[in-house]
Design an enzyme around this catalytic site. Structure first.
Site, PDB file in Angstrom:
ATOM      1  N   LYS A  22     107.007  28.408  91.553  1.00 26.58           N
ATOM      2  CA  LYS A  22     108.064  27.387  91.629  1.00 26.58           C
ATOM      3  C   LYS A  22     109.428  28.044  91.421  1.00 26.58           C
ATOM      4  O   LYS A  22     110.368  27.799  92.186  1.00 26.58           O
ATOM      5  CB  LYS A  22     107.841  26.329  90.544  1.00 26.58           C
ATOM      6  CG  LYS A  22     109.024  25.404  90.312  1.00 26.58           C
ATOM      7  CD  LYS A  22     108.757  24.344  89.273  1.00 26.58           C
ATOM      8  CE  LYS A  22     109.006  24.799  87.869  1.00 26.58           C
ATOM      9  NZ  LYS A  22     110.403  24.868  87.440  1.00 26.58           N
ATOM     10  N   ASN A  23     109.526  28.918  90.421  1.00 23.22           N
ATOM     11  CA  ASN A  23     110.843  29.452  90.033  1.00 23.22           C
ATOM     12  C   ASN A  23     111.330  30.590  90.911  1.00 23.22           C
ATOM     13  O   ASN A  23     112.433  31.093  90.714  1.00 23.22           O
ATOM     14  CB  ASN A  23     110.841  29.844  88.551  1.00 23.22           C
ATOM     15  CG  ASN A  23     110.742  28.616  87.663  1.00 23.22           C
ATOM     16  OD1 ASN A  23     110.949  27.494  88.129  1.00 23.22           O
ATOM     17  ND2 ASN A  23     110.406  28.812  86.402  1.00 23.22           N
ATOM     18  N   ARG A  93     117.908  20.063  87.712  1.00 19.60           N
ATOM     19  CA  ARG A  93     119.087  20.872  87.433  1.00 19.60           C
ATOM     20  C   ARG A  93     119.146  22.125  88.279  1.00 19.60           C
ATOM     21  O   ARG A  93     120.211  22.673  88.532  1.00 19.60           O
ATOM     22  CB  ARG A  93     119.245  21.282  85.995  1.00 19.60           C
ATOM     23  CG  ARG A  93     118.292  20.955  85.013  1.00 19.60           C
ATOM     24  CD  ARG A  93     118.563  21.589  83.686  1.00 19.60           C
ATOM     25  NE  ARG A  93     119.782  22.320  83.613  1.00 19.60           N
ATOM     26  CZ  ARG A  93     119.913  23.606  83.939  1.00 19.60           C
ATOM     27  NH1 ARG A  93     118.918  24.237  84.430  1.00 19.60           N
ATOM     28  NH2 ARG A  93     121.065  24.215  83.789  1.00 19.60           N
ATOM     29  N   CYS A 117     118.568  18.783  79.529  1.00 22.32           N
ATOM     30  CA  CYS A 117     117.237  18.211  79.762  1.00 22.32           C
ATOM     31  C   CYS A 117     116.530  18.252  78.410  1.00 22.32           C
ATOM     32  O   CYS A 117     117.117  18.618  77.395  1.00 22.32           O
ATOM     33  CB  CYS A 117     116.480  19.017  80.827  1.00 22.32           C
ATOM     34  SG  CYS A 117     116.044  20.653  80.247  1.00 22.32           S
ATOM     35  N   ARG A 122     121.312  23.374  78.418  1.00 18.78           N
ATOM     36  CA  ARG A 122     121.233  24.035  79.725  1.00 18.78           C
ATOM     37  C   ARG A 122     122.619  24.205  80.388  1.00 18.78           C
ATOM     38  O   ARG A 122     122.855  23.721  81.488  1.00 18.78           O
ATOM     39  CB  ARG A 122     120.289  23.284  80.663  1.00 18.78           C
ATOM     40  CG  ARG A 122     118.930  22.945  80.115  1.00 18.78           C
ATOM     41  CD  ARG A 122     118.025  24.125  79.878  1.00 18.78           C
ATOM     42  NE  ARG A 122     117.678  24.866  81.053  1.00 18.78           N
ATOM     43  CZ  ARG A 122     116.641  24.593  81.850  1.00 18.78           C
ATOM     44  NH1 ARG A 122     115.905  23.533  81.589  1.00 18.78           N
ATOM     45  NH2 ARG A 122     116.375  25.351  82.893  1.00 18.78           N
ATOM     46  N   ASP A 306     108.210  30.004  79.122  1.00 14.59           N
ATOM     47  CA  ASP A 306     107.483  28.998  79.925  1.00 14.59           C
ATOM     48  C   ASP A 306     105.999  28.957  79.603  1.00 14.59           C
ATOM     49  O   ASP A 306     105.291  28.081  80.092  1.00 14.59           O
ATOM     50  CB  ASP A 306     107.666  29.263  81.424  1.00 14.59           C
ATOM     51  CG  ASP A 306     109.093  28.981  81.848  1.00 14.59           C
ATOM     52  OD1 ASP A 306     109.464  29.367  82.975  1.00 14.59           O
ATOM     53  OD2 ASP A 306     109.860  28.416  81.047  1.00 14.59           O
ATOM     54  N   ARG A 398     105.803  18.131  88.776  1.00 13.08           N
ATOM     55  CA  ARG A 398     106.996  18.912  89.125  1.00 13.08           C
ATOM     56  C   ARG A 398     106.642  20.386  89.248  1.00 13.08           C
ATOM     57  O   ARG A 398     107.225  21.116  90.034  1.00 13.08           O
ATOM     58  CB  ARG A 398     108.073  18.756  88.042  1.00 13.08           C
ATOM     59  CG  ARG A 398     108.720  17.401  87.956  1.00 13.08           C
ATOM     60  CD  ARG A 398     109.908  17.463  87.040  1.00 13.08           C
ATOM     61  NE  ARG A 398     110.712  18.645  87.367  1.00 13.08           N
ATOM     62  CZ  ARG A 398     111.556  19.216  86.510  1.00 13.08           C
ATOM     63  NH1 ARG A 398     111.701  18.725  85.298  1.00 13.08           N
ATOM     64  NH2 ARG A 398     112.254  20.264  86.857  1.00 13.08           N
TER      65      ARG A 398
HETATM   66  C1  EPZ Z   1     114.930  29.605  84.551  1.00 11.17           C
HETATM   67  O1  EPZ Z   1     115.824  28.629  84.050  1.00 11.17           O
HETATM   68  C2  EPZ Z   1     113.635  28.861  84.853  1.00 11.17           C
HETATM   69  N1  EPZ Z   1     113.887  27.826  85.862  1.00 11.17           N
HETATM   70  C3  EPZ Z   1     113.107  28.227  83.567  1.00 11.17           C
HETATM   71  O2  EPZ Z   1     111.865  27.607  83.871  1.00 11.17           O
HETATM   72  C4  EPZ Z   1     112.850  29.341  82.557  1.00 11.17           C
HETATM   73  O3  EPZ Z   1     112.409  28.774  81.342  1.00 11.17           O
HETATM   74  C5  EPZ Z   1     114.159  30.109  82.313  1.00 11.17           C
HETATM   75  O4  EPZ Z   1     114.648  30.626  83.566  1.00 11.17           O
HETATM   76  C6  EPZ Z   1     113.981  31.280  81.363  1.00 11.17           C
HETATM   77  O5  EPZ Z   1     113.020  32.154  81.872  1.00 11.17           O
HETATM   78  C7  EPZ Z   1     114.038  28.199  87.152  1.00 11.17           C
HETATM   79  O6  EPZ Z   1     114.007  29.363  87.491  1.00 11.17           O
HETATM   80  C8  EPZ Z   1     114.276  27.087  88.135  1.00 11.17           C
HETATM   81  P1  EPZ Z   1     118.328  30.885  81.915  1.00 11.17           P
HETATM   82  P2  EPZ Z   1     117.385  29.008  83.833  1.00 11.17           P
HETATM   83  O7  EPZ Z   1     119.622  30.739  82.644  1.00 11.17           O
HETATM   84  O8  EPZ Z   1     117.835  29.899  84.919  1.00 11.17           O
HETATM   85  C9  EPZ Z   1     121.302  29.776  78.447  1.00 11.17           C
HETATM   86  C10 EPZ Z   1     110.264  25.899  83.886  1.00 11.17           C
HETATM   87  O9  EPZ Z   1     109.610  25.374  82.976  1.00 11.17           O
HETATM   88  N2  EPZ Z   1     122.329  29.747  79.506  1.00 11.17           N
HETATM   89  O10 EPZ Z   1     117.650  32.217  81.886  1.00 11.17           O
HETATM   90  O11 EPZ Z   1     118.127  27.745  83.593  1.00 11.17           O
HETATM   91  C11 EPZ Z   1     120.317  28.624  78.593  1.00 11.17           C
HETATM   92  O12 EPZ Z   1     120.823  27.460  77.969  1.00 11.17           O
HETATM   93  C12 EPZ Z   1     111.740  26.181  83.700  1.00 11.17           C
HETATM   94  O13 EPZ Z   1     109.784  26.267  84.993  1.00 11.17           O
HETATM   95  C13 EPZ Z   1     123.663  29.632  79.157  1.00 11.17           C
HETATM   96  O14 EPZ Z   1     123.998  29.547  77.976  1.00 11.17           O
HETATM   97  O15 EPZ Z   1     117.290  29.826  82.465  1.00 11.17           O
HETATM   98  C14 EPZ Z   1     119.085  29.137  77.892  1.00 11.17           C
HETATM   99  O16 EPZ Z   1     119.222  28.929  76.508  1.00 11.17           O
HETATM  100  C15 EPZ Z   1     112.253  25.684  82.358  1.00 11.17           C
HETATM  101  N3  EPZ Z   1     124.606  29.594  80.133  1.00 11.17           N
HETATM  102  C16 EPZ Z   1     119.123  30.645  78.195  1.00 11.17           C
HETATM  103  O17 EPZ Z   1     120.472  30.940  78.593  1.00 11.17           O
HETATM  104  C17 EPZ Z   1     124.270  29.672  81.466  1.00 11.17           C
HETATM  105  O18 EPZ Z   1     125.183  29.646  82.315  1.00 11.17           O
HETATM  106  C18 EPZ Z   1     118.202  31.074  79.312  1.00 11.17           C
HETATM  107  O19 EPZ Z   1     118.540  30.321  80.432  1.00 11.17           O
HETATM  108  C19 EPZ Z   1     122.909  29.786  81.808  1.00 11.17           C
HETATM  109  C20 EPZ Z   1     121.945  29.834  80.815  1.00 11.17           C
END
Ligand code: EPZ
Length: 419
Positions: A22-23, A93, A117, A122, A306, A398
């Site tokens: 998915k990701n 998102r 969420c 996020r 995850d 999802r």
């Molecule tokens: C991706 O989300 C995945 N989703 C998530 O999977 C996964 O948990 C996550 O990466 C971490 O591996 C998709 O790829 C669609 P991040 P993403 O940006 O990109 C903070 C699932 O269950 N952050 O690496 O949103 C954020 O709040 C989903 O399949 C900022 O502060 O994750 C988090 O605490 C859930 N500012 C941390 O970084 C930003 O601009 C990691 O987020 C972006 C992120």
């Protein structure tokens, strides 16, 4: 609202076909907006999140030609609309990933600011900073991101404050159309980032270093028609590995790639789970009672956030006490009260959960709150005696293709109740 009814206690035996990730699918679909040529994507998982992302790029004018549930041809030639509605972002998102491609190709975009969420606020500040570094002016106009780069993007050195998966993907996609070379430092190293890079290169981009903390992208890509097969889903693989372990069964995970699961495999082997390669993928077996292990979630190659909820369900029935520290998201323990309703003994202290194992789980009505929390309830229900009914299972659909069907085929007593 659909529910799942599980009667636990069956040892799972059989083969599960692992679907596409998915990701990886979501950013790859967004990347199709960069190119006026056709991108054919195969091994797509049949998920509501994938359907949502395809709807969103179609709203932008892309021509989406579905060829069965796992393949799509996207003609980006007629993309002409640079505004993504709140409705789309509200549904998922990850639709914010269209921002980078739209600004890169058209020099402007209006995308609703994604809300938080269940698992956290996020924010997308790192995405926006990366685009600003490439020459985009970014304002927010009442919940909408207004991005402008009237002179196009210029390659630059982007240093990410944290290895955000999404921000790395936004920066990489935008950089393919910038003038000159871009360097991304402290890039996320997840396999899904590598798969996006592989797809972008097939489309004509020049990218080196994906999968490391430093990625180099040469801009001004000449796009070409391309075809890309999505990698198998490592989170689905890990989830079914836990399903085998928590029921004391044995499953063959067809199509699984062990190299994407090194950290979870090492932890599960320390618990007493056996893994070995098969000609179709991976066999996971757990004949004897499992030992509790401690984990801390980290960006790849560490233990993935995850799989945290799934591992917590497993530790509820292992022998001993396990400490689970969640360092990636600030609120990813929504499954704890629901697991405790099933008889688990889990205590929370800030970002640390202490799980007292060797519990006899007993079936009960529970509610899903987010995608990975919901599947941890399914896993606990498979191990519990009696009947577990799980509400709000739209969360499951999802991110897991035909989970109830795949589990039933391996001997689980699980049925989907509507209404
Ligand atoms: C991706 O989300 C995945 N989703 C998530 O999977 C996964 O948990 C996550 O990466 C971490 O591996 C998709 O790829 C669609 P991040 P993403 O940006 O990109 C903070 C699932 O269950 N952050 O690496 O949103 C954020 O709040 C989903 O399949 C900022 O502060 O994750 C988090 O605490 C859930 N500012 C941390 O970084 C930003 O601009 C990691 O987020 C972006 C992120």
């Amino acid at each position: 609202m659909e529910r799942l009814r599980i009667t636990g206690g069956e040892r799972l035996q059989g083969t599960v076909a692992i679907a596409g990730a998915k990701n990886a699918s979501l950013p790859i679909i967004a990347a199709s907006l960069l190119s006026p040529e056709t991108l054919t994507i195969t091994n797509l998982p049949a998920l509501t999140d994938v359907a949502t992302m395809l709807d969103v790029i179609a709203e932008h004018g892309a021509h989406v030609d579905r060829n069965g549930p796992h393949q799509v041809a996207i003609d980006g030639g007629r993309v002409d609309h640079v505004e993504a509605s709140y409705g789309a972002i509200r549904r998922m998102r990850a639709t914010v990933l269209v921002l980078g491609p739209l600004v890169a190709r058209f020099g402007k975009a209006r995308v609703s600011l994604p809300g938080g969420c269940a698992i956290g606020t996020r924010p997308v500040d790192l995405h926006l900073k990366a685009l600003q570094t490439l020459g985009t002016t970014v304002d927010t106009d009442g919940g909408t991101i207004v991005a402008n780069a009237p002179n196009g993007l210029t390659g630059a050195r982007i240093v990410l404050a944290s290895p955000s998966v999404g921000a790395t993907e936004t920066a990489m996609m935008a950089a393919t159309a910038a003038k000159g070379e871009t360097e991304i430092i402290n890039a996320a190293q997840e396999p899904e980032v590598v798969d996006l890079a592989t797809c972008l290169v097939a489309m004509g981009a020049e990218i080196e270093g994906a999968g490391t903390h430093r990625i180099l992208i040469r801009g001004e890509t000449i796009w070409r028609t391309a075809k890309h097969a999505v990698i198998p889903d490592r989170v689905e693989t890990g989830t079914y590995a836990v399903a085998a372990a928590i029921t004391g069964g044995q499953l063959e995970l067809a199509g699984a790639r062990l190299e994407h699961l090194a950290a979870p495999e090492q932890v599960l082997e320390s618990c007493g789970v056996a893994f070995w390669p098969s000609d179709r993928g991976l066999i996971v077996s757990a004949p004897d009672p499992l030992q509790a292990m401690d984990i801390t979630t980290e960006p790849f190659p560490g233990f993935p956030t995850d799989l945290q909820a799934q591992f917590m369900a497993l530790m509820s029935v292992a022998e001993g006490t396990s400490t689970i520290r969640e360092t990636v998201f600030e609120n990813r323990f929504m499954h704890v009260p629901e697991l405790n309703r099933l008889g688990a003994d889990i205590k929370l202290q800030g970002t640390v959960a202490t799980v007292k194992g060797s519990r006899e789980l007993k079936g009960a009505p529970v509610a899903a709150t987010d995608l990975r929390a919901s599947v941890s309830l399914v896993l606990a229900g498979l191990a519990a005696t009696g009947e577990t009914v799980i509400e709000n299972i739209f969360h499951l659909d999802r991110g897991y293709e035909a989970l109830d069907v795949k589990l039933t085929r391996c001997g689980a007593r699980i049925e989907r109740l509507s209404g």
